[in-house]
Design a protein around this motif. Sequence first.
Motif, PDB file in Angstrom:
ATOM      1  N   CYS A 112       4.863  -1.451 -10.478  1.00 29.06           N
ATOM      2  CA  CYS A 112       4.028  -0.578 -11.318  1.00 29.06           C
ATOM      3  C   CYS A 112       4.764   0.720 -11.645  1.00 29.06           C
ATOM      4  CB  CYS A 112       2.711  -0.267 -10.606  1.00 29.06           C
ATOM      5  SG  CYS A 112       1.553  -1.649 -10.523  1.00 29.06           S
ATOM      6  N   ILE A 207      -2.041   1.741  -9.510  1.00 28.29           N
ATOM      7  CA  ILE A 207      -2.113   0.916 -10.718  1.00 28.29           C
ATOM      8  C   ILE A 207      -2.534   1.734 -11.933  1.00 28.29           C
ATOM      9  CG2 ILE A 207      -3.312  -1.018 -11.824  1.00 28.29           C
ATOM     10  CD1 ILE A 207      -3.463  -2.346  -9.054  1.00 28.29           C
ATOM     11  N   PHE A 211      -0.254   2.757 -15.050  1.00 23.83           N
ATOM     12  CA  PHE A 211      -0.697   2.140 -16.303  1.00 23.83           C
ATOM     13  C   PHE A 211      -0.899   3.199 -17.390  1.00 23.83           C
ATOM     14  CE2 PHE A 211      -4.371   0.866 -18.973  1.00 23.83           C
ATOM     15  CZ  PHE A 211      -3.778  -0.204 -19.630  1.00 23.83           C
ATOM     16  N   TYR A 252      -0.522  -5.796 -16.144  1.00 26.82           N
ATOM     17  CA  TYR A 252      -1.553  -4.836 -15.769  1.00 26.82           C
ATOM     18  C   TYR A 252      -2.959  -5.408 -15.947  1.00 26.82           C
ATOM     19  CZ  TYR A 252       1.480  -0.831 -14.942  1.00 26.82           C
ATOM     20  OH  TYR A 252       2.399   0.035 -14.410  1.00 26.82           O
TER      21      TYR A 252
END
Length: 319
Positions: A112, A207, A211, A252
Amino acid sequence: MNVANQTRVTEFVFLGFSGVLYLRLALFVMFLTVYLLSLMGNTLIIFIVLMDSRLQTPMYIFLGNLSFLEIWYTTATVPKLLATCLSQVVTISVSGCITQYYFFFSMGATECILLAVMAYDRYVAICSPLRYSFLMNLQVCLWFSAGSWIGGFIAPVLPTVLVSYLNFCGSQKINHFFCDSEPIFQLSCSDTFLVEALGYTCTSVVILSSFLLTMSSYGHIVVTIMKLSSREARKKTFSTCASHLTVVTIYYGTIIFAYVRPPAKHNFTMGKVVSVFYCVVTPLLNPLVYTLRNKDVKKAFRKVLERKRLFLARHIQEM
């Protein structure tokens, strides 16, 4: 629950994908093919980046890091997945399960962060090309790479320590093909509220933050592309970024569905199917998408093949 009256579990049994033998064999062939292609593709990228000095730039150093990560990311889970397709009894010790849990989440967190760093690198290259050599020099690149690995491996330490203190008794069956968080919590006879809350918080922060950074970088890239005067330049740049964005969206999208939500009862079969995408599919897509349309990588690959051909020809002549 009275743990003292329960039989202490020392190993777990993976259920994997249940079904008739021919279906499991078909899944085995499919997963093994994708796994081997992923290993070969990512290994080839690392080899090419190391062999060609022209590719030892931030973009390709990050790509080499991603390829190295993908090799271990898939290897942490796929062998057990393959084993569950061939056998109905695939076991793992409790300590081995916790170890797999840690490495899976640490490498997932590293990916990530690394994807966010790669998106930022492309943002600087496209939106601020005159400042690129200053903002993304070799030293900064190495710091970003090291930071991705260190941050990724630190993130799941505390949840893993708490998981190691859980007691497991009763059922040994993990309704998955690897030691994911929710199936493990389902088998524990301890109070899992704290570790679930902490794990949910850690995964959500890692995350969602990576993202948002990734999407922000690509958003600025798209705006910059739309300002280009040349239609051909817009088409070429947007085509490359769209390919990268496709892989990022798949990765994702699946991990957000799996982990960025409050713990709740759900269909474990659906969870396993979703897991296949981020455990098996995206590690293969990454080397393909990031290199398929890349002229520098293609040129370097042809150069390596030519060197190999000349070496073999010279060796044959000397025999």
